[in-house]
Motif scaffolding. Structure first.
Motif, PDB file in Angstrom:
ATOM      1  N   ILE A 186      32.136   2.417  -9.916  1.00 33.04           N
ATOM      2  CA  ILE A 186      32.801   3.339  -9.006  1.00 33.04           C
ATOM      3  C   ILE A 186      33.540   4.366  -9.845  1.00 33.04           C
ATOM      4  N   ARG A 229      35.986   9.834  -1.214  1.00 28.54           N
ATOM      5  CA  ARG A 229      36.705   8.603  -0.874  1.00 28.54           C
ATOM      6  C   ARG A 229      37.422   8.027  -2.085  1.00 28.54           C
ATOM      7  N   TRP A 230      36.828   8.188  -3.249  1.00 27.37           N
ATOM      8  CA  TRP A 230      37.364   7.589  -4.460  1.00 27.37           C
ATOM      9  C   TRP A 230      38.080   8.591  -5.363  1.00 27.37           C
ATOM     10  N   GLU A 283      41.579  -0.915  -4.216  1.00 33.60           N
ATOM     11  CA  GLU A 283      40.492  -0.723  -3.251  1.00 33.60           C
ATOM     12  C   GLU A 283      39.136  -0.826  -3.936  1.00 33.60           C
ATOM     13  N   ALA A 284      39.023  -0.292  -5.138  1.00 35.47           N
ATOM     14  CA  ALA A 284      37.762  -0.388  -5.873  1.00 35.47           C
ATOM     15  C   ALA A 284      37.440  -1.841  -6.213  1.00 35.47           C
ATOM     16  N   ASP A 285      38.445  -2.599  -6.627  1.00 35.74           N
ATOM     17  CA  ASP A 285      38.233  -4.020  -6.937  1.00 35.74           C
ATOM     18  C   ASP A 285      37.647  -4.770  -5.742  1.00 35.74           C
ATOM     19  N   ARG A 286      38.062  -4.403  -4.537  1.00 34.02           N
ATOM     20  CA  ARG A 286      37.577  -5.105  -3.342  1.00 34.02           C
ATOM     21  C   ARG A 286      36.089  -4.876  -3.103  1.00 34.02           C
ATOM     22  N   GLU A 287      35.516  -3.858  -3.740  1.00 36.89           N
ATOM     23  CA  GLU A 287      34.080  -3.576  -3.630  1.00 36.89           C
ATOM     24  C   GLU A 287      33.268  -4.358  -4.661  1.00 36.89           C
ATOM     25  N   SER A 288      33.945  -5.085  -5.548  1.00 34.36           N
ATOM     26  CA  SER A 288      33.299  -5.863  -6.622  1.00 34.36           C
ATOM     27  C   SER A 288      32.309  -5.031  -7.439  1.00 34.36           C
ATOM     28  N   PRO A 289      32.745  -3.894  -7.972  1.00 35.37           N
ATOM     29  CA  PRO A 289      31.836  -3.071  -8.765  1.00 35.37           C
ATOM     30  C   PRO A 289      31.585  -3.674 -10.140  1.00 35.37           C
TER      31      PRO A 289
END
Length: 305
Positions: A236, A248-249, A270-276
């Motif tokens: 991300i 968004r990012w 928020e990025a961590d919650r997407e498990s990138p």
């Protein structure tokens, strides 16, 4: 979990912890004078005990009773307090900020927070409180009430919702311990703003006296890559500036450094919650508040500060 000013004061007086809002980030607060209360913060955060804590005060008079503030310090207080500036000064009254909170140093870090509800709690409590960011050590600092409660709420006897934090990065830290004024940690009050008031900064500052100076600090769970101009598969991109990445990012679609600072830790979470596979961050200019943002990014990426 959303309590009142009175509930937070009651918790602090009982030697327990309280989550408080500030204009920078949410803090996990305790009575600065009680070693057992301060130890509870270290336990909650998993924080190394050699890292000193900031004593938050309700007014400059309370600060002057704790630390020895010289003429330059008083100028800084008048210009930037209440607000996101911490002053490291020789300690005057060690019983008011215990040895554990000061990491055994003969100096003390002092700040008068800009958030009115934080000051209301401190004033009603009647003494300084230490309030490092309300996250597990090494994690991104919480800038919303829900993130603060999710991180350390199980350790707190009370928590006060003061809305989203307006600044979003921790305070600037300056030292007056060695004569002159030196910058120990960049933050929302910029180098140029300080120098305009007190003249050129000294290079005599001792970084071990400053909170938030650890390597691999503020880090998201996903690997972080900084000064990125492209993304790898699964990453991300936290963009900066017009047309850079997914809006968004974006830290700031307009290239506004204050907006980027306020959004930085929230977007990490928020990025961590997407498990990138990783988080990439666009280059951020170094001038002004960009110095503080780049400092946090370098620590989050594991560079030695």
């Amino acid at each position: 979990m959303n309590d009142t000013v009175e509930a937070c004061v009651e918790a602090l007086k009982a030697g327990r912890l309280a989550i408080l809002p500030t204009e920078t980030v949410y803090g996990l607060a305790a009575d600065a004078a009680r070693p057992e209360a301060v130890a509870a913060i270290f336990e909650a955060k998993g924080r190394p005990r050699f890292n000193p804590l900031i004593a938050h005060v309700a007014d400059p008079e309370q600060a002057a009773a704790i630390g020895e503030l010289d003429g330059a310090a008083l100028k800084l207080c008048e210009a930037f307090w209440p607000g996101p500036l911490t002053i490291v000064a020789p300690v005057r009254a060690g019983d008011r900020v215990c040895d554990l909170a000061r990491a055994g140093l003969n100096s003390v870090a002092l700040r008068m927070p800009g958030h009115p509800e934080a000051r209301a709690v401190i004033a009603a409590f009647g003494g300084p409180v230490v309030a490092p960011s309300a996250n597990r050590s090494g994690r991104p600092s919480p800038t919303t009430f829900s993130d603060a409660v999710a991180e350390t709420g199980t350790f707190a006897a009370a928590a006060l919702d003061g809305g989203p934090c307006g600044v979003g990065v921790e305070s600037t830290v300056v030292s007056i311990v060695d004569g002159g004024v030196s910058l120990l940690r960049p933050g929302a009050v910029t180098r140029s703003e300080i120098e305009a008031l007190v003249g050129p900064l000294s290079d005599k500052g001792q970084g071990h006296r400053s909170p938030g100076r650890l390597t691999s600090h503020y880090a998201p769970d996903a690997p972080l890559r900084i000064e990125a101009v492209s993304t790898a598969p699964g990453e991300i991109l936290l963009g900066f500036g017009p047309g850079v990445g997914d809006p968004r990012w974006s830290l700031s679609p307009t290239g506004d450094l204050r907006e980027a600072a306020a959004r930085l830790f929230r977007l990490f979470r928020e990025a961590d919650r997407e498990s990138p596979s990783g988080i990439a961050v666009s280059p951020i200019p170094l001038e002004g508040l960009g110095e503080a943002i780049n400092d946090r990014l370098r620590r989050a990426a594991g560079f030695v500060g």
